[in-house]
Design an enzyme around this catalytic site. Sequence first.
Site, PDB file in Angstrom:
ATOM      1  N   THR A  34     -71.376  -6.397  15.068  1.00 42.35           N
ATOM      2  CA  THR A  34     -69.354  -6.590  16.021  1.00 42.35           C
ATOM      3  C   THR A  34     -68.228  -7.208  15.375  1.00 42.35           C
ATOM      4  OG1 THR A  34     -69.251  -7.894  17.825  1.00 42.35           O
ATOM      5  CG2 THR A  34     -69.929  -8.925  16.307  1.00 42.35           C
ATOM      6  N   GLU A  90     -71.060 -17.024  14.187  1.00 48.71           N
ATOM      7  CA  GLU A  90     -69.603 -16.773  13.317  1.00 48.71           C
ATOM      8  C   GLU A  90     -70.050 -16.506  12.124  1.00 48.71           C
ATOM      9  OE1 GLU A  90     -66.374 -15.948  13.980  1.00 48.71           O
ATOM     10  OE2 GLU A  90     -65.874 -16.425  15.829  1.00 48.71           O
ATOM     11  N   ARG A 121     -70.658 -12.756  10.066  1.00 51.73           N
ATOM     12  CA  ARG A 121     -69.748 -12.112   9.476  1.00 51.73           C
ATOM     13  C   ARG A 121     -70.756 -12.532   7.462  1.00 51.73           C
ATOM     14  NH1 ARG A 121     -63.905 -14.962  10.373  1.00 51.73           N
ATOM     15  NH2 ARG A 121     -63.745 -15.194  12.678  1.00 51.73           N
ATOM     16  N   ASP A 160     -68.427 -10.298  25.756  1.00 54.95           N
ATOM     17  CA  ASP A 160     -67.780  -9.114  24.962  1.00 54.95           C
ATOM     18  C   ASP A 160     -69.393  -8.901  23.952  1.00 54.95           C
ATOM     19  OD1 ASP A 160     -67.445 -10.742  23.112  1.00 54.95           O
ATOM     20  OD2 ASP A 160     -65.280 -10.300  22.470  1.00 54.95           O
ATOM     21  N   GLU A 197     -60.124  -4.509  17.872  1.00 58.35           N
ATOM     22  CA  GLU A 197     -60.868  -3.913  18.618  1.00 58.35           C
ATOM     23  C   GLU A 197     -60.395  -2.979  19.127  1.00 58.35           C
ATOM     24  OE1 GLU A 197     -61.929  -7.747  18.005  1.00 58.35           O
ATOM     25  OE2 GLU A 197     -59.748  -7.195  18.379  1.00 58.35           O
TER      26      GLU A 197
END
Length: 640
Positions: free
Chosen positions: A618, A266, A270, A399, A532
Site C-alpha cells: 500500500t 506506518e 514504509r 482502505d 491515490e
Amino acid sequence: MTAPALLPLSGRRIPPLNLGPPSFPHHRATLRLSEKFILLLILSAFITLCFGAFFFLPDSSKHKRFDLGLEDVLIPHVDAHKGAKNPGGFLIHGPDEHRHREEEERLRNKIRADHEKALEEAKEKLKKSREEIRAEIQTEKNKVVQEMKIKEKKPLPPVPIPNLSGINGGDPEDDDIRKKREKIKEMMKHAWDNYRIYGWGHNELRPIAKKGHSTNIFGSSQMGATIVDALDTLYIMGLHDEFRDGQKWIEDSLDFSVNSEVSVFEVNIRFIGGLLAAYYLSGEEIFKIKAVQLAEKLLPAFNTPTGIPWAMVNLKSGVGRNWGWASAGSSILAEFGTLHMEFVHLSYLTGDPVYYKKVMHIRRLLQKMDRPNGLYPNYLNPRTGRWGQYHTSVGGLGDSFYEYLLKAWLMSDKTDLEARNMYDDAIEAIEKHLIKKSRGGLTFIGEWKNGHLEKKMGHLTCFAGGMFALGADGSRNKAGHYLELGAEIARTCHESYDRTALKLGPESFKFDGAVEAVAVRQAEKYYILRPEVIETYWYLWRFTHDPRYRQWGWEAALAIEKHCRVSGGFSGVKDVYSSTPAHDDVQQSFFLAETLKYLYLLFSGDDLLPLDHWVFNTEAHPLPVLHLANTTLSGNPAVR
C-alpha cells in the site's frame, strides 16, 4: 548496551560491591564471610527454585498449540523434518511413552548435575578478590555486547528467490512519452537532492524552511523515513548513486534500539515494505537484515487479549497502546489489516512462521465475527474483540484492509482462495451499500455511519478504482463489470482534480445536491502530495491502455510541478481552490515512494515490474509473487 553491576536475581539487581576509598587500609581485598554466606544463600535459593519449577510447572507440550499447518508452504527452504517436535503438541502414547520417560529422567539427572556444578562455581567465585570479580563482570559485559553485534550481522538462512522479472527496462518507444518519463525522474532527483542537503537522516523535509521534519507516526527519533521509503523508486529510475547513498546511511545509521513510540502500520508499510523491496530489487543483504530487526521490534504490539495489535508500540520497551481518538480504545481496521504482505515475506525470508501466524490469526478472528450488512466496521477493540463505532469506509481507516485481501491472493500466485473469497464478499457488500451514482452521473463510494450513508468521498478512497481493476480478473464472473467500475471511479476522481483552480484534488469531496466532486469545508481543501488518484490511473492504463489515463496523469504531474515545487523540494498546498495557495511546507515521504513512482511507471512500458510477477504494497513498494505452486512440498495445497 549498559549491563548491571552484577547479574540480576529474581528480578532484583544486587547492589555493586562497596570497594571503598583505597586510602583506608582496613578495607580488605576479599568479601567478608557474612557477604559470602548471603550471596551463597541467594544463589542456592535461585537454583533450587529453577530446579523445582522444572517438575511442578505445567508441561506446555501437553496442550495443543495453535498451528495453521501452512508453514511448510511459506517456508520451502526449511526442512520440516529436522528438529521437528511432536506434531501439534498432542499427548504421547504407546511405545513412544517409554522413550519420553527416559528422556525426562535424563533431563532430571542433567539438572541435578547442573545444580551441583552451579553451587561449586558460586563457592569458587566468592573466594576471588573484588578486582577479579570486577574484571570478570567487565569481561562478561564485553562478551554480551560482542555477541549482540555478531547477532545483528548474522546472515539469515538462504532462500530460493522468486522469479524477479522486470527490475529494469520499461523504456517507452514513443519519444514524447520518453520525455515525460525523464521529467518525472528529474522531479524525483529534485526532491531527493534537497532532502539530501537539508533533511538527511530526518524522517521528512520542510522544503521551504529547508530543515528536517517529523510527525508522531515515526516517534521521536530520526529514522530516515524518506531514505527508506524512496530507495526502490531510486533503483527503478536508475538513480544508482543516490540509491547507494541511501544504502550507506542505512548500514551506518539506521538504529531501531531507540526509546521511541511509532505507528505499527506506518512503520510496517514504509520501513519493512521499503527495506524488503530494496532487498529484492538490489539483492543487498543489509536490507533484509534491517527489515527483520525492525519486525522483531513490532511483535510486542500483538500482545493483546485478542491478538489484534496495538496501533502504537515503543521500539525499546515493547509497550503498546492505541490512538486516544479511536473509538473506545479500538484498533483500526486499515492498520491491523495491512500487515499481511510484509509479514508473509518475513516468514518466507527468515524461516520463522511467527510473522505469518500473527496475520493469519487476525484473519481467522475477523472471519468469525458478525458483520452488519456484510460490512467491516473500522474499529475493533483489542481487549474485548468487539466492534467499536459502526463506521465503514473504503477511504481512511478502512482502505488498505480490502486492498490486502486482494493482494494476499495475488501474492500467493492466486492460491490463497480464502483471501480472495473474503475480498469478493467485502466488495459485494460495499457495492450494495456504499457505491452510488450522483445526479450528474458520477460514481462515488460513500461512508456508512450508524445506518446512514454519508455522501462524501476522500482522496484516499480514490485508490479503489485501481483496486477494482486489479481484482477484475478472478472475480465471480464479473471481470468486465469491475473493470468498468474501476474506470468510473477513476473518472470521478479526475473530476475532483479538474474542478479545482490548481487541477489538484482536495482531501475529500461531497455529492450533496448540486455540489458534486467538490470540497465544501475549508479543512478538506488541502492537497498533501497524495498518490491515490495517480495510482488508479496507472492500474487502469496497465489493464486498458486507454490514452486518457496518461493524459490525466500528465495533467497532475504538471500541476504538481507548477504549484508544489519550491526551491527546496516539493510541498503540499492548503487550498486547491485558491489560485495563490499557501504551502504546508512538508515533503511527505510517500511523495517519493508512491506519487513519483506511479507517475514514472505510468510513462514506462509494461515490462517494468509486470503485475504477474510483482504486487505493490500500500506504500507502492513492489514485492515478488511467491510461486508456491512450484514447490514440491507435500504440505502445499496447490500441489495436492
